[in-house]
Motif scaffolding. Sequence first.
Motif, short mmCIF file in Angstrom:
data_model
loop_
_atom_site.label_atom_id
_atom_site.label_comp_id
_atom_site.label_asym_id
_atom_site.label_seq_id
_atom_site.Cartn_x
_atom_site.Cartn_y
_atom_site.Cartn_z
N GLY A 40 0.80 -1.22 0.00
CA GLY A 40 0.00 0.00 0.00
C GLY A 40 0.83 1.26 0.00
N PHE A 41 2.16 1.14 -0.20
CA PHE A 41 3.03 2.31 -0.22
C PHE A 41 2.61 3.24 -1.36
CE2 PHE A 41 6.78 4.64 -1.65
CZ PHE A 41 7.20 5.22 -0.47
N ARG A 42 2.41 4.49 -1.04
CA ARG A 42 1.93 5.46 -2.02
C ARG A 42 3.02 6.48 -2.29
NH1 ARG A 42 -3.21 9.39 -1.10
NH2 ARG A 42 -3.29 10.32 -3.19
N TRP A 43 3.31 6.70 -3.56
CA TRP A 43 4.32 7.66 -4.01
C TRP A 43 3.58 8.82 -4.67
CZ3 TRP A 43 9.29 8.36 -3.17
CH2 TRP A 43 10.04 9.16 -4.04
N VAL A 44 3.63 9.99 -4.00
CA VAL A 44 2.93 11.18 -4.48
C VAL A 44 3.95 12.29 -4.67
CG1 VAL A 44 1.16 12.90 -3.95
CG2 VAL A 44 0.83 10.52 -3.23
N THR A 45 3.98 12.87 -5.87
CA THR A 45 4.86 14.00 -6.11
C THR A 45 4.10 15.11 -6.81
OG1 THR A 45 5.68 13.21 -8.27
CG2 THR A 45 6.92 12.54 -6.31
N VAL A 46 4.54 16.34 -6.52
CA VAL A 46 4.03 17.54 -7.18
C VAL A 46 5.24 18.36 -7.61
CG1 VAL A 46 1.84 17.61 -5.89
CG2 VAL A 46 3.86 18.81 -4.98
#
Length: 143
Positions: A40-46
């Motif tokens: 469930g590791f979530r990688w979020v970038t902006v």
Amino acid sequence: MISNVSLVTVYVQDQTAAKQWYIDKLGFVETTDVTMGDSGFRWVTVAHPDHPELEVTLMVPGPPLDEHMAEAIRRSLANGTHGGLGLRTADCQKAFEELTAKGVEFVQPPSERPYGVEAVCRDNSGNWLVLVEPRAFDPSSMQ
């Protein structure tokens, strides 16, 4: 050889809420939002649309940090004392007014500093963000 910095991490309390805040308040754009594997590791970038080569990872405190470090970061976020980013602006007063109108909480209004004009706000996770309108100065004059 290394050509530039391409990724920095900002710890957040909630990735979805933080992503929306950076997009809605600061005008950043989503670059990545994926969940990896069974963990469930979530990688979020902006990223800022004018500088897509520098992505900001919005990471909840957890692995690969050990639990003691993750808890220390969670406490720092909850206390509103965690450092985040320095953001350059051509007009700090104008940026302050625009961001205030969008509901951004400032802990320091624009103030004159030897290196320029600076204002400090918080994101919705408690990170301190420093807005700086830089100007040339001689650091040795501050000694």
